[in-house]
Design a protein around this motif. Structure first.
Motif, PDB file in Angstrom:
ATOM      1  N   ASP A 262      -6.304 -35.344 -72.828  1.00  0.00           N
ATOM      2  CA  ASP A 262      -5.655 -36.178 -73.844  1.00  0.00           C
ATOM      3  C   ASP A 262      -6.667 -37.079 -74.540  1.00  0.00           C
ATOM      4  O   ASP A 262      -6.572 -37.327 -75.740  1.00  0.00           O
ATOM      5  CB  ASP A 262      -4.567 -37.042 -73.191  1.00  0.00           C
ATOM      6  N   LEU A 318      -2.390 -27.512 -73.000  1.00  0.00           N
ATOM      7  CA  LEU A 318      -2.426 -28.371 -74.179  1.00  0.00           C
ATOM      8  C   LEU A 318      -2.875 -27.588 -75.406  1.00  0.00           C
ATOM      9  O   LEU A 318      -2.319 -27.760 -76.503  1.00  0.00           O
ATOM     10  CB  LEU A 318      -3.371 -29.547 -73.925  1.00  0.00           C
ATOM     11  N   ILE A 321       0.151 -25.394 -76.484  1.00  0.00           N
ATOM     12  CA  ILE A 321       1.218 -26.173 -77.099  1.00  0.00           C
ATOM     13  C   ILE A 321       0.823 -26.593 -78.508  1.00  0.00           C
ATOM     14  O   ILE A 321       1.641 -26.599 -79.431  1.00  0.00           O
ATOM     15  CB  ILE A 321       1.546 -27.406 -76.226  1.00  0.00           C
ATOM     16  N   SER A 322      -0.449 -26.914 -78.705  1.00  0.00           N
ATOM     17  CA  SER A 322      -0.926 -27.260 -80.046  1.00  0.00           C
ATOM     18  C   SER A 322      -0.881 -26.050 -80.979  1.00  0.00           C
ATOM     19  O   SER A 322      -0.634 -26.193 -82.173  1.00  0.00           O
ATOM     20  CB  SER A 322      -2.355 -27.802 -79.969  1.00  0.00           C
ATOM     21  N   PRO A 325       3.658 -25.350 -81.274  1.00  0.00           N
ATOM     22  CA  PRO A 325       4.444 -26.512 -80.824  1.00  0.00           C
ATOM     23  C   PRO A 325       5.941 -26.262 -80.770  1.00  0.00           C
ATOM     24  O   PRO A 325       6.653 -26.950 -80.036  1.00  0.00           O
ATOM     25  CB  PRO A 325       4.085 -27.591 -81.856  1.00  0.00           C
ATOM     26  N   GLN A 326       6.444 -25.296 -81.540  1.00  0.00           N
ATOM     27  CA  GLN A 326       7.875 -25.021 -81.543  1.00  0.00           C
ATOM     28  C   GLN A 326       8.277 -24.046 -80.439  1.00  0.00           C
ATOM     29  O   GLN A 326       9.459 -23.770 -80.259  1.00  0.00           O
ATOM     30  CB  GLN A 326       8.290 -24.449 -82.909  1.00  0.00           C
ATOM     31  N   THR A 328       7.034 -24.204 -77.046  1.00  0.00           N
ATOM     32  CA  THR A 328       6.337 -24.738 -75.884  1.00  0.00           C
ATOM     33  C   THR A 328       6.720 -24.007 -74.604  1.00  0.00           C
ATOM     34  O   THR A 328       5.852 -23.572 -73.830  1.00  0.00           O
ATOM     35  CB  THR A 328       6.626 -26.238 -75.734  1.00  0.00           C
TER      36      THR A 328
END
Length: 383
Positions: A262, A318, A321-322, A325-326, A328
């Motif tokens: 993160d 991560l 997901i990036s 994103p829709q 996941t």
């Protein structure tokens, strides 16, 4: 811990049971091989079969069980896992053991993804990450405790009793799920083809192969951890503590990697991690070949191996997901399947190379870690 709902803790205990079942064979592989009258490399292929079955069955079971009420699904999955482990404990031959490992993989594939989804759905919006951390953390804790406890049970009793204890734990978790979870409906069915449509996204296609390659490099030889430790001069009395050090490194690395990804970005975390993995496996290869066979060296290498193996999952998730994103839930599920596929391929490769020699097997794994770095550099910014 006192603020975490009991139902979330029960789900976390369930994933601990699943993780222990998946990893525990590494703790008593030599004893199991002797009992079933097969070589250690052949016995280790039971981990390959489990991983392949999990990778294949996870998206299939997610499709066909989507409408099943969640409490019934989770409890049934744990009962299947308990019966499979009981069958493994009683297996009279190697082929029977392999069949029970496929059945165990089916139970694990049905439980693990749904346990996380249920925990998140029951938690308040501001506590969903914590609930997921507890459930997923059960798998990591299983790495730290399940394998060394399996090794202890094997030495105190035998490997069949160790698997019987895992079966009992799964049955206990099933009873807990029935007792504490509310009645939750199933979800709308998503066709298998729709789940696989995420593979059309260039970003997803670029990221997933690194998950497979990374697990081949890092985890493929873990099923043979005890024979590798013997080449470093480990005694039966020290095996449990050395396996625990691997798990402690894995647990700490998993926690640090999430926050580091993160803060600094997943690509930087992955680059540091794969470099550390290549150095660790290279040092391991040197130590098994010509290096000093003393316990402090084995302890340092095991802790570093665990830390440089389990850093990658949060960062890879991560990135996925990036990239989508829709979608996941779908891409995280695909990542889990590819992860187990990497474990299967790595374990199969390790079983072929280990008879040649531990330095060769570890050297090939180190080369795969370098390949991970090169692939990461080529795909660090997938479109």
């Amino acid at each position: 811990m006192s603020r975490i709902p009991v139902r979330t803790l029960v789900l976390g205990l369930g994933t601990f049971a699943v993780g222990t079942d998946a990893y525990v064979v590494a703790g008593f592989l030599p004893a199991m091989a002797r009992s079933l009258q097969v070589s250690e490399s052949t016995a280790g292929q039971s981990a390959t079969v489990f991983a392949v079955a999990y990778a294949v069955l996870s998206p299939v079971l997610a499709t066909f069980t989507a409408r099943v009420p969640r409490r019934a699904l989770l409890a049934t999955a744990l009962v299947v896992l308990a019966l499979a482990n009981l069958g493994s404990a009683l297996a009279p031959s190697y082929p029977v053991l392999m069949v029970t490992r496929v059945l165990a993989a089916a139970g694990a594939a049905a439980f693990t993804p749904n346990a996380g989804a249920v925990a998140a759905s029951m938690a308040a919006p501001g506590q969903r990450a914590r609930a997921l951390a507890v459930v997923v953390g059960g798998l990591t804790v299983a790495t730290a405790l399940g394998v060394p406890l399996g090794n202890l049970a094997d030495r105190a009793l035998n490997w069949r009793v160790a698997l019987g204890l895992v079966a009992a734990l799964c049955a206990l978790c099933a009873a807990g799920v029935i007792a504490v979870l509310p009645a939750l409906p199933g979800s709308p069915s998503v066709p298998l083809r729709a789940r696989l449509d995420a593979l059309r996204r260039p970003g997803v296609v670029a990221v997933l192969p690194l998950t497979m390659l990374g697990m081949m490099a890092s985890y493929g030889l873990y099923a043979y951890a005890v024979p590798l430790l013997h080449t470093l001069g480990a005694t039966p009395e020290s095996e449990m503590w050395l396996l625990f050090l691997y798990g402690a490194g894995a647990f700490a690395s998993n926690l640090v990697a999430g926050s580091a990804a993160d803060r600094y970005g997943p690509v930087r975390v992955l680059a540091v991690g794969y470099a550390a993995l290549a150095l660790t496996l290279g040092a391991f290869a040197w130590a098994t070949g010509t290096g000093p066979h003393v316990l402090p060296v084995a302890a340092l290498l095991m802790a570093a191996w665990g830390a440089s193996t389990w850093f990658q999952t949060p960062a890879q998730q991560l990135r996925l997901i990036s990239a989508a994103p829709q979608e996941t839930a779908v891409v995280v599920g695909l990542n889990g399947s590819v992860l187990y596929l990497g474990i299967a391929l790595g374990t199969a490769l390790g079983g072929l190379l280990l008879p040649v020699g531990a330095p060769v097997a570890l050297g090939v794994s180190a080369a795969l870690a370098v390949a991970c770095l090169l692939y990461l550099a080529a795909t660090r910014r997938p479109r």
